[in-house]
Motif scaffolding. Structure first.
Motif, mmCIF file in Angstrom:
data_model
loop_
_atom_site.group_PDB
_atom_site.id
_atom_site.type_symbol
_atom_site.label_atom_id
_atom_site.label_comp_id
_atom_site.label_asym_id
_atom_site.label_seq_id
_atom_site.Cartn_x
_atom_site.Cartn_y
_atom_site.Cartn_z
ATOM 1 N N UNK A 58 0.700 -1.070 -0.274
ATOM 2 C CA UNK A 58 0.104 -0.229 0.164
ATOM 3 C C UNK A 58 0.394 1.236 0.035
ATOM 4 N N UNK A 59 0.365 2.610 -0.523
ATOM 5 C CA UNK A 59 0.719 3.602 -0.355
ATOM 6 C C UNK A 59 -0.087 4.706 -1.098
ATOM 7 N N UNK A 60 -1.293 5.219 -0.172
ATOM 8 C CA UNK A 60 -2.190 6.076 -0.448
ATOM 9 C C UNK A 60 -1.266 6.909 -1.334
ATOM 10 N N UNK A 61 -0.412 7.804 -0.819
ATOM 11 C CA UNK A 61 -0.239 9.078 -1.349
ATOM 12 C C UNK A 61 0.662 9.033 -2.497
ATOM 13 N N UNK A 79 -0.289 6.702 -4.585
ATOM 14 C CA UNK A 79 -1.362 6.043 -5.543
ATOM 15 C C UNK A 79 -2.508 7.340 -5.796
ATOM 16 N N UNK A 80 -2.969 8.302 -4.583
ATOM 17 C CA UNK A 80 -3.793 9.049 -5.316
ATOM 18 C C UNK A 80 -2.884 10.196 -6.134
ATOM 19 N N UNK A 81 -1.792 10.380 -6.037
ATOM 20 C CA UNK A 81 -1.293 11.107 -6.809
ATOM 21 C C UNK A 81 -1.047 10.560 -8.812
ATOM 22 N N UNK A 127 -7.995 0.667 -10.078
ATOM 23 C CA UNK A 127 -7.766 1.109 -8.184
ATOM 24 C C UNK A 127 -7.608 -0.601 -8.048
ATOM 25 N N UNK A 128 -6.155 -1.710 -8.019
ATOM 26 C CA UNK A 128 -6.233 -2.887 -7.511
ATOM 27 C C UNK A 128 -5.061 -2.305 -6.023
ATOM 28 N N UNK A 129 -5.463 -1.233 -4.973
ATOM 29 C CA UNK A 129 -5.071 -1.009 -3.840
ATOM 30 C C UNK A 129 -4.660 -1.903 -2.972
ATOM 31 N N UNK A 137 -4.997 -10.787 -3.454
ATOM 32 C CA UNK A 137 -6.320 -11.203 -3.723
ATOM 33 C C UNK A 137 -5.583 -11.245 -5.264
ATOM 34 N N UNK A 139 3.807 -0.526 -8.123
ATOM 35 C CA UNK A 139 4.135 -0.709 -6.537
ATOM 36 C C UNK A 139 4.410 -2.217 -6.280
#
Lengths: 449, 449, 449
Positions: free
Chosen positions: A53-56, A58-60, A74-76, A81, A107
């Protein structure tokens, strides 16, 4: 690689300096009004495949794609899975890059994973961070921010401070600074010095050498315990003359790039006395023209009181991540033309590859080639230096020194510096780390004819 | 706060009654054909930052933004990423609100978190629920639904039923009903009565007083055990005359707002005998004109057989969440003009703030100012009442009674109702809860000059 | 069901063969340039409600919707939110399908869950996989891929190989192949044969019968241990003559459909000796015209060396998932017209329903009607066969054999084949599995008048 082949951004080396500057200028257009560019990539879809995970980050990327008028899937948490069902990374990117998406951002916790993705996907792949290996869009963003603030990169004196050992961001930024002719002052937290492998590469690739440095009054940063170094290729004569004789005295700083202690990478170790940027530091004369940078998230290494200082540009740095990613994606998707020469040697150029029989595997345990999930992937190496032979894993870049050269036709091996070895034609050469390795592969020692 | 300052929706108080009515009318336009408004906010991006999960609320916002033609980036589980790396809420919203998104929706487990987000983000922030504090878009949606059904809000008799203690939805709805002149009948599940602090605020802010109420035949709802109350400001003369002498007799009901037992907030407690809306209740004469409302999700407190009753409007209520959120976001993004007067006193107006040295912290343990992650945030209070002095945490609203007033110039403190205290100029006043607190801050007791 | 009623895709049976072919032709248009169709569904929103994760399926749907110009809202882990608060599936789909989204894709671990969603939602519902029940868009995609490769479906000889017992994909594909007149060769991994219930339905619904089959040289697939069968309805005369006398000799193969061992469904069991498609197999004469298909993800059952073979179409198969889902959604949203006759009997046609008092519940423990969360849902059955009476759960399709017929007016029950039973009017008939069940419901045995 033909002129129409797809382009990836796995390493910052996949872009030429010319291309990087062209992307900066394009990003400048975009940032003036971020909402005005939805006509650039309509109908295109970006997939974010985040195996950690890396929200920052990803959102950028997602924001950048939406601002270009494209769509996002998105596959966050891709880890939980497909991989749970035993699927390989190669299969995942072939499926998602098949018709689901027109560009992939990957990532992954393994070094070199982005190269694997780029190799198997039929669409452009952007490395959103692969293990401790590279995070090239962070580097692009860092360079772009510094360039916007200072108007140029060549000749700048940039302090890298804090954890210089585990931060891939720092390593990538250092290579990029060297490439653009900036000088680096390292001020590590003791025990977290720049690794020798990074210094080696700075030397071999850019001719950068390190000399001891003295820095003046930088309260909270430069202490008696930590030893600064000055890394530069820009004044070769001076260095040649004075290395080991004297040390470089740092008189002013253009930027200080701070990093947090990567606690997730060295759990349990205390970080007491970690460098900290405080209002007091900001009053130092040395800092007069300095910009304060940070890849974020920060923890305590920059005081909140410093946020309001106009020289603090870490939030601006995050902000510029969107327009530079817009420029990058528009470029990779072929939506804009960039008038710039290509890199002379792609890291991904198959011509540079060397699938040597030098033993089964890369020795980096975090390398994707050593991941169980990637049982389909052959070990593969690039030639870095001929004499003595040094190879680098084509995925994670880990160096391998191979002192024996074998001949594919005669099935004999020789010391790399022997006359026999020099007679082997390039196309017949294979490299071994040890006699045992050569014998396992069916080669015999000794003379050819 | 200047006329061009950004607007946030942290509390329902951030909107004037006029503005709310104007949003209702706009939402009415939108709901007629939800697919027809993609030209309202093209190019705008909303980020949902959910530090606790809420799929329903998140999807409602995301749908609203998409229907306005905007884009959406989502951190559905923000807790597990940025915060895991030790990042503060202030930093997160500064980054995401920097260039990633043009409007933020924040949901957070801490009371007052949305106010922090609004304060640090440079773009509008909508509170998607902060702890037990507020959930203003739910309240907007509830009011809008009721207004659509009944054509007005003033003078309506609305039953609030079930768990009136832990439901922030109920509290916010009660304040809003009082503000619009509706009357409230509380029928709590025993032990889950409306908290005194809510009754206090209804009284101090809207002049609402509670009298005992008797309700007739409401099977499954009004039982011998639970005691109803009637909260109203609309008949002050009667109340003044008869309070404590008689009780209000409820003869008809305009709406009954049912809530589930918030099991996640009082784990382990039995909810046997919890009120339940059944077909039998719906046949009660009192219910003839009543609408059945519920913020959803329900568990067992409304029988499935009631779903088909035309007076059951809880699914319509959920449905109206999208057009009202569309109107709100279009307004906050400046995409539409609202011809309505602003609130006379913003809860967020810095002029109302009072950064008093009254002790280190708000006493609400769930308040964001007491969260470890928000070490940068000073305690800050608003003046609610002068005599006796009552302050409210500027973030979570928790009340603090401060009986001592200090003078910043003389460094002395006095009883709030002393002549000495009254002589202190407003700009020099600070408030303390106790002598000890005052002394810790360096103040001495006694006369000034 | 009126002509304007909404259409769902819960089972592949919800589409007629004509409609399926029309969707194939539409998908062919779409796939030529996936980026050219953003004008088909502008303003429409799809919600993916995934109560169990499936990144691949989810991304395929999301990409399809974005490519049609619509928007997407995602609950990738719906299990952990609404359900945690005790909400029923019916309530969730009523809310999300109320104004949040114009079409729903539901994936759920319980058999029959998609039928529940379709019944309660006011917008079209697509089954994205419900337990071990159906996964109709995978089947659509499989059929479409095969049709594109071979130009037709009738008369093809298709091998189903591997785990034929637990794979819902295999079962749905088998029904669809039978419906389009293709023949099936089953080559199961021993112990993972096609279940009798599937063979029964192939027989009862399509007249397909199984005969022993011999297959020639298929190294790694057809071994001495596993017994092939040939399932066909296309040569009824031959079968009538030769069944049990001889076996069908498979001389050529049009496609081989491989499945992975569904390890998550039979944890702990070894899968040693599981069939595997290797380069050697591909050289078999039988495979000359064969296409290799796989629903993906694969684990080891197809060698990576086979990927480059032009007959390997599993990645193309995944690729075609987007255009066929585009066609399906455009159709269900009413954005395109399909000139094709409807299915003669909808699985969802209420006229086919039979709410029999045959005991409380479906006997399939994974059926949604037996899930605690669905306490509102009555048991409901369709009549499959009159004599002997066989019913099927209206949700999961599980068969129930009911040998007793009761009369609602006389409250007596009789053996199904008795004269008394035959005299009961259709509208008064109810079915019981046992005398005890009938007595519990208040029926008495014996003669009526």
């Amino acid at each position: 690689m033909g002129p129409d082949a797809k382009r990836d951004l796995v390493s910052i080396d996949d872009l030429s300096c010319d291309e990087i500057m062209a992307l900066f200028r394009r990003a400048d257009d975009y940032r003036e009004d971020l909402r005005a560019w939805s006509g650039v990539c309509p109908g295109s879809i970006m997939a974010t495949l985040f195996f950690e995970p890396s929200t920052r980050t990803r959102l950028s990327f997602e924001s950048a794609m939406l601002r270009l008028g494209g769509g996002v899937v998105t596959a966050a948490d891709a880890q939980s899975t497909s991989q749970a069902k035993g699927e390989s990374l190669a299969d995942t990117v072939r499926v998602v890059g098949g018709s689901y998406a027109d560009i992939l951002v990957v990532r992954h916790p393994c070094d070199g994973a982005a190269r694997v993705a780029a190799r198997y996907a039929s669409v452009p792949v952007i490395n959103g961070g692969d293990g401790a290996h590279e995070h090239p869009t962070q580097t692009l963003c860092d360079l772009y921010t510094l360039w916007r603030e200072k108007g140029e990169l060549r000749g700048l004196d940039v302090v890298l401070c804090g954890d210089l050992r585990f931060s891939r961001t720092i390593h990538s930024f250092a290579y990029a600074l060297a490439r653009f002719g900036a000088n680096i002052v390292t001020i590590p937290y003791p025990g977290f010095e720049m690794p020798p492998s990074v210094l080696d590469r700075l030397d071999s690739q850019f001719g950068v050498q390190a000399i001891a440095a003295s820095v003046g009054d930088l309260p909270g940063i430069a202490t008696a315990e930590n030893s600064a170094a000055y890394l530069t290729a820009s004044r070769p004569h001076q260095l040649a003359l004075f290395t080991n004789l004297t040390e470089h005295h740092v008189e002013r700083i253009d930027a200080i790039y701070m990093t947090r202690a990567q606690r997730e990478r060295h759990a349990g170790q205390s970080t007491e006395g970690y460098p900290r940027i405080s209002p007091e530091l900001m009053r130092s004369d040395l800092m007069r023209d300095a910009r304060v940078m940070h890849p974020l998230p920060r923890t305590d290494e920059i005081a909140y009181e410093v946020d309001a200082d106009p020289r603090s540009i870490y939030f601006r740095q995050a902000e510029l991540g969107v327009p530079i990613r817009m420029a990058l994606m528009a470029f990779l998707l072929g939506a804009i033309e960039i008038d710039a020469s290509r890199p002379t040697a792609f890291a991904s150029d198959p011509g540079l590859r060397f699938a040597a029989g030098i033993g089964a595997q890369c020795r980096n345990v975090r390398c994707i080639t050593n991941s169980e999930a990637v049982r389909y992937l052959p070990a593969e190496f690039r030639m870095v230096r001929e004499d003595p032979p040094e190879l680098a894993c084509a995925y994670c870049g880990e160096a391998v020194r191979a002192s024996l050269v074998g001949c594919l036709t005669s099935k004999r091996f020789h010391a790399h510096d022997s006359a026999d070895a020099r007679r082997i034609k390039p196309e017949n050469r294979v490299y071994f780390e040890s006699e045992q390795q050569a014998r396992v592969e069916g080669f015999r020692g000794g003379a050819d004819a």
